[in-house]
Design a protein around this motif. Structure first.
Motif, PDB file in Angstrom:
ATOM      1  N   TRP A 175      -1.633  -6.002  -3.465  1.00  0.00           N
ATOM      2  CA  TRP A 175      -0.334  -6.039  -3.191  1.00  0.00           C
ATOM      3  C   TRP A 175      -0.076  -7.228  -3.315  1.00  0.00           C
ATOM      4  O   TRP A 175      -1.283  -8.601  -3.250  1.00  0.00           O
ATOM      5  N   LYS A 176       1.158  -7.563  -2.848  1.00  0.00           N
ATOM      6  CA  LYS A 176       2.503  -8.577  -3.196  1.00  0.00           C
ATOM      7  C   LYS A 176       2.646  -8.048  -1.846  1.00  0.00           C
ATOM      8  O   LYS A 176       3.662  -7.293  -0.756  1.00  0.00           O
ATOM      9  N   THR A 177       3.813  -9.519  -0.694  1.00  0.00           N
ATOM     10  CA  THR A 177       3.997  -9.594   0.488  1.00  0.00           C
ATOM     11  C   THR A 177       5.167 -10.707  -0.320  1.00  0.00           C
ATOM     12  O   THR A 177       5.366 -11.993  -1.015  1.00  0.00           O
ATOM     13  N   ASP A 178       6.653 -10.768   0.338  1.00  0.00           N
ATOM     14  CA  ASP A 178       7.508 -11.560   0.161  1.00  0.00           C
ATOM     15  C   ASP A 178       7.333 -12.926   1.101  1.00  0.00           C
ATOM     16  O   ASP A 178       7.974 -14.119   0.394  1.00  0.00           O
ATOM     17  N   GLU A 179       6.504 -13.343   1.789  1.00  0.00           N
ATOM     18  CA  GLU A 179       5.804 -13.997   2.836  1.00  0.00           C
ATOM     19  C   GLU A 179       4.710 -13.846   3.321  1.00  0.00           C
ATOM     20  O   GLU A 179       3.443 -13.159   3.025  1.00  0.00           O
ATOM     21  N   ILE A 180       3.899 -15.388   2.663  1.00  0.00           N
ATOM     22  CA  ILE A 180       2.581 -15.470   3.739  1.00  0.00           C
ATOM     23  C   ILE A 180       2.245 -14.705   5.001  1.00  0.00           C
ATOM     24  O   ILE A 180       3.267 -14.367   5.883  1.00  0.00           O
ATOM     25  N   ALA A 181       1.013 -13.870   4.887  1.00  0.00           N
ATOM     26  CA  ALA A 181       0.590 -12.726   5.995  1.00  0.00           C
ATOM     27  C   ALA A 181      -0.431 -12.494   5.363  1.00  0.00           C
ATOM     28  O   ALA A 181      -0.763 -13.211   4.873  1.00  0.00           O
ATOM     29  N   ASN A 182      -1.091 -12.118   6.811  1.00  0.00           N
ATOM     30  CA  ASN A 182      -3.166 -11.444   6.751  1.00  0.00           C
ATOM     31  C   ASN A 182      -2.851  -9.594   5.670  1.00  0.00           C
ATOM     32  O   ASN A 182      -1.673  -9.290   5.454  1.00  0.00           O
ATOM     33  N   SER A 183      -3.842  -9.573   5.376  1.00  0.00           N
ATOM     34  CA  SER A 183      -4.067  -8.443   4.739  1.00  0.00           C
ATOM     35  C   SER A 183      -5.118  -7.648   5.502  1.00  0.00           C
ATOM     36  O   SER A 183      -5.669  -7.715   6.496  1.00  0.00           O
ATOM     37  N   VAL A 184      -4.633  -6.075   5.458  1.00  0.00           N
ATOM     38  CA  VAL A 184      -5.351  -4.670   5.966  1.00  0.00           C
ATOM     39  C   VAL A 184      -4.517  -3.551   5.152  1.00  0.00           C
ATOM     40  O   VAL A 184      -4.154  -2.912   4.828  1.00  0.00           O
ATOM     41  N   VAL A 185      -6.240  -3.093   5.036  1.00  0.00           N
ATOM     42  CA  VAL A 185      -6.050  -2.145   4.206  1.00  0.00           C
ATOM     43  C   VAL A 185      -6.875  -0.984   5.381  1.00  0.00           C
ATOM     44  O   VAL A 185      -7.608  -0.919   6.142  1.00  0.00           O
ATOM     45  N   LEU A 186      -5.908   0.466   5.764  1.00  0.00           N
ATOM     46  CA  LEU A 186      -6.810   1.265   6.787  1.00  0.00           C
ATOM     47  C   LEU A 186      -6.530   1.937   5.573  1.00  0.00           C
ATOM     48  O   LEU A 186      -6.143   2.873   4.672  1.00  0.00           O
ATOM     49  N   PHE A 187      -7.884   3.289   5.950  1.00  0.00           N
ATOM     50  CA  PHE A 187      -7.881   3.890   4.518  1.00  0.00           C
ATOM     51  C   PHE A 187      -9.204   5.625   5.139  1.00  0.00           C
ATOM     52  O   PHE A 187     -10.281   5.170   6.257  1.00  0.00           O
ATOM     53  N   GLY A 188      -9.287   5.933   4.709  1.00  0.00           N
ATOM     54  CA  GLY A 188     -10.450   7.078   4.639  1.00  0.00           C
ATOM     55  C   GLY A 188      -9.443   8.819   3.973  1.00  0.00           C
ATOM     56  O   GLY A 188      -8.830   8.438   3.272  1.00  0.00           O
ATOM     57  N   THR A 189     -11.374   9.752   4.482  1.00  0.00           N
ATOM     58  CA  THR A 189     -11.282  10.867   3.333  1.00  0.00           C
ATOM     59  C   THR A 189     -10.140  12.345   3.670  1.00  0.00           C
ATOM     60  O   THR A 189      -9.801  12.807   3.223  1.00  0.00           O
ATOM     61  N   LYS A 190      -9.658  11.304   4.589  1.00  0.00           N
ATOM     62  CA  LYS A 190      -8.588  13.080   5.417  1.00  0.00           C
ATOM     63  C   LYS A 190      -7.111  11.835   5.427  1.00  0.00           C
ATOM     64  O   LYS A 190      -7.061  10.395   6.371  1.00  0.00           O
ATOM     65  N   PRO A 191      -6.027  12.293   5.006  1.00  0.00           N
ATOM     66  CA  PRO A 191      -4.612  11.560   4.653  1.00  0.00           C
ATOM     67  C   PRO A 191      -4.240  11.673   6.675  1.00  0.00           C
ATOM     68  O   PRO A 191      -3.469  11.032   6.836  1.00  0.00           O
ATOM     69  N   ASP A 192      -4.687  12.768   7.302  1.00  0.00           N
ATOM     70  CA  ASP A 192      -4.206  12.552   8.933  1.00  0.00           C
ATOM     71  C   ASP A 192      -4.986  11.969   9.286  1.00  0.00           C
ATOM     72  O   ASP A 192      -4.938  11.463  10.636  1.00  0.00           O
ATOM     73  N   THR A 203      -3.665 -16.568   5.118  1.00  0.00           N
ATOM     74  CA  THR A 203      -2.106 -15.381   5.227  1.00  0.00           C
ATOM     75  C   THR A 203      -1.694 -16.015   3.233  1.00  0.00           C
ATOM     76  O   THR A 203      -2.203 -17.727   2.638  1.00  0.00           O
ATOM     77  N   VAL A 204      -1.454 -15.360   3.096  1.00  0.00           N
ATOM     78  CA  VAL A 204      -0.857 -15.347   1.303  1.00  0.00           C
ATOM     79  C   VAL A 204      -0.243 -14.491   0.869  1.00  0.00           C
ATOM     80  O   VAL A 204       0.645 -14.005   1.704  1.00  0.00           O
ATOM     81  N   THR A 205       0.145 -14.654  -0.483  1.00  0.00           N
ATOM     82  CA  THR A 205       1.487 -13.605  -0.855  1.00  0.00           C
ATOM     83  C   THR A 205       0.399 -12.131  -1.674  1.00  0.00           C
ATOM     84  O   THR A 205       1.144 -11.856  -2.367  1.00  0.00           O
ATOM     85  N   ASP A 206       0.099 -13.335  -2.229  1.00  0.00           N
ATOM     86  CA  ASP A 206      -1.234 -12.306  -3.110  1.00  0.00           C
ATOM     87  C   ASP A 206      -2.476 -11.615  -2.479  1.00  0.00           C
ATOM     88  O   ASP A 206      -3.429 -12.695  -2.106  1.00  0.00           O
ATOM     89  N   HIS A 207      -2.605 -10.536  -2.074  1.00  0.00           N
ATOM     90  CA  HIS A 207      -3.159 -10.253  -1.314  1.00  0.00           C
ATOM     91  C   HIS A 207      -4.600  -8.850  -2.040  1.00  0.00           C
ATOM     92  O   HIS A 207      -4.286  -8.521  -3.049  1.00  0.00           O
ATOM     93  N   GLN A 208      -5.518  -9.035  -1.760  1.00  0.00           N
ATOM     94  CA  GLN A 208      -6.779  -8.205  -2.430  1.00  0.00           C
ATOM     95  C   GLN A 208      -7.910  -8.192  -1.465  1.00  0.00           C
ATOM     96  O   GLN A 208      -8.743  -9.105  -0.732  1.00  0.00           O
ATOM     97  N   LEU A 209      -8.146  -6.930  -1.096  1.00  0.00           N
ATOM     98  CA  LEU A 209      -9.548  -6.371  -0.797  1.00  0.00           C
ATOM     99  C   LEU A 209     -10.618  -5.451  -1.371  1.00  0.00           C
ATOM    100  O   LEU A 209      -9.687  -5.128  -1.947  1.00  0.00           O
ATOM    101  N   VAL A 210     -11.589  -5.663  -1.212  1.00  0.00           N
ATOM    102  CA  VAL A 210     -12.395  -5.114  -1.239  1.00  0.00           C
ATOM    103  C   VAL A 210     -13.277  -4.018  -0.249  1.00  0.00           C
ATOM    104  O   VAL A 210     -14.070  -4.435  -0.009  1.00  0.00           O
ATOM    105  N   LEU A 211     -12.857  -2.891  -1.069  1.00  0.00           N
ATOM    106  CA  LEU A 211     -13.136  -1.718  -0.029  1.00  0.00           C
ATOM    107  C   LEU A 211     -15.137  -0.665  -1.088  1.00  0.00           C
ATOM    108  O   LEU A 211     -15.091  -1.432  -1.899  1.00  0.00           O
TER     109      LEU A 211
END
Length: 428
Positions: A175-192, A203-211
């Motif tokens: 994903w991208k951000t309009d200013e430099i920032a850290n990167s976090v992905v929250l995920f799971g098999t249950k939507p709730d 801190t970057v503007t172009d973010h990429q994390l590998v799950l």
């Protein structure tokens, strides 16, 4: 079958290999063992070439120093070099008095330095100097400037362009951000219940994390979020889903398009279009004439490469493969054969005049003629106390044709003034 050992446990690794042969292609594989003794986990085989001659050239800026973040008291400056280099920033409130210095001693291609303790709504001037691992340099940038903000930053980053590229047991979230920032992905098999997370404090503007360690053939829900350097946020995306592929199903990334080769003097310059988001690296392959392709270099995500092991009077063809999380893709269309030659580059410029005082001279050259009409040439001036330039003590940035001259000067010349005061009585 050669090994290097280092007793220190770290997350980022760098080992210097010595005793290599010039102008030789090497295959490289690295492995790591954790502090509990688990491993080694080994990488894929990578490729790289040593230089044809000893490195006596100072590093050059691939991307010029630029401000990537500023608030009332902090500024972050980023730049990229063409080789591993350490960096230093000199700064102050006057363009002629850069009296404060901050260093980045680690050798890296890309450097980011944070300047703290600044005053709000104030213009600062700065200059970057960098020196490579062989001690060549420093290379000085132009004197640049930035202004700190008047008010504190209170806005959270805006998240956009969120994508997910799954494999059977992994997925790339970008994903991208309009200013430099850290990167976090929250995920799971249950939507709730997004009870798993992965983060990166850089801190970057172009973010990429590998799950990783995902279940094949499974629907995952995820949200990305980023917090800026001032602690604002997190800015979040809407919840989205992806489905991992079936067990053993792997989709390799498509090779980059637009690969072109341009021959020079004992070198070939290659350019191509940016690869797809599912690529995490590239493998460049080369063939002589109609011979077989063999790996030449393993690259990070890039759009250009200089093959400095090419020899004059030899025809070469090139192609690219994209490396994915679990597989390497098919090769790109090969380039047409190109042949480096002694006339493959512009002729060397000639000295036109030396002006100014002996301790702060201005060198004026007669411009070269480009090989291709319309090409814009740049010039790099080196100053040394040794005839073999083994101690380059001053180096200009890449200066465009016609720089450093006034409206009343003759056409067809370029000038550079030494920024430092030289030692009187010393031969340069």
């Amino acid at each position: 079958n050669q090994q290097a050992t280092d007793g220190q446990a770290v997350l980022k690794h760098q080992i210097v290999l010595s005793g290599l042969t010039a102008a030789t292609n090497y295959a490289i594989q690295v492995g790591s063992i954790d502090i509990s003794g688990n491993g080694p986990t080994q990488s894929q085989v990578a490729y790289g070439s040593t230089l044809a001659q000893a490195d006596i050239t100072a590093p050059k800026f691939v991307s010029a120093p630029a401000l990537i973040y500023a608030n009332t008291t902090i500024a972050e400056i980023k730049w990229t070099a063409d080789e591993l280099s350490s960096g230093q920033i000199s700064y102050g409130t006057s363009a002629t008095k850069l009296d404060k210095v901050l260093s980045a001693p680690d050798q890296a291609l890309e450097q980011v330095l944070s300047i703290t303790g600044l005053t709000a709504n104030t213009q600062y001037f700065y200059q970057i100097s960098m020196t490579d691992a062989n001690g060549n340099g420093p290379t000085d940038s132009n004197v640049l400037n930035f202004t700190t903000t008047t008010a504190a930053d209170v806005k959270a980053p805006v998240v956009s362009a969120v994508t997910a590229t799954p494999q059977d047991k992994s997925a790339i979230i970008a994903w991208k951000t309009d200013e430099i920032a850290n990167s976090v992905v929250l995920f799971g098999t249950k939507p709730d219940s997004l009870n798993q997370n992965l983060s990166d404090i850089a801190t970057v503007t172009d973010h990429q994390l590998v799950l990783s360690n995902l279940q094949p053939g499974t629907i995952y829900t995820y949200v990305v979020q980023s917090t800026d350097r001032a602690g604002n946020g997190p800015g979040k995306s809407l919840a989205a889903t992806f489905t991992t592929l079936g067990t053993g199903v792997v989709v390799a990334p498509i090779a980059p398009t637009g690969l072109t080769a341009k021959a020079g003097n004992n070198a070939v310059r290659l350019t191509w279009n940016a690869p797809a988001v599912d690529a995490i690296g590239l493998v460049l392959e080369r063939a002589e004439a109609s011979g077989d392709f063999t790996p030449l270099a393993t690259l990070n995500i890039a759009t250009e490469f200089l093959d400095n092991t090419a020899k004059n009077a030899v025809a070469y063809r090139y192609r690219l493969r994209a490396v994915g999380l679990q597989a390497t893709g098919d090769p790109s269309t090969a380039t047409s054969a190109v042949t480096p030659g002694a006339t493959g580059g512009p002729a060397a410029p000639k000295l036109y005049a030396v002006q100014g005082t002996p301790t702060t001279p201005t060198f004026v050259i007669t411009n070269s003629t480009p090989v291709t009409t319309g090409d814009v040439l740049t010039y790099t001036f080196q100053l040394s106390t040794q005839a073999d330039f083994s101690d380059v003590i001053a180096l200009s940035p890449a200066i465009k044709t016609g720089a450093g001259v006034g409206s009343s000067d003759p056409s067809g010349i370029t000038a550079w003034t030494v920024a430092r005061e030289l030692t009187d009585g010393t031969t340069y």
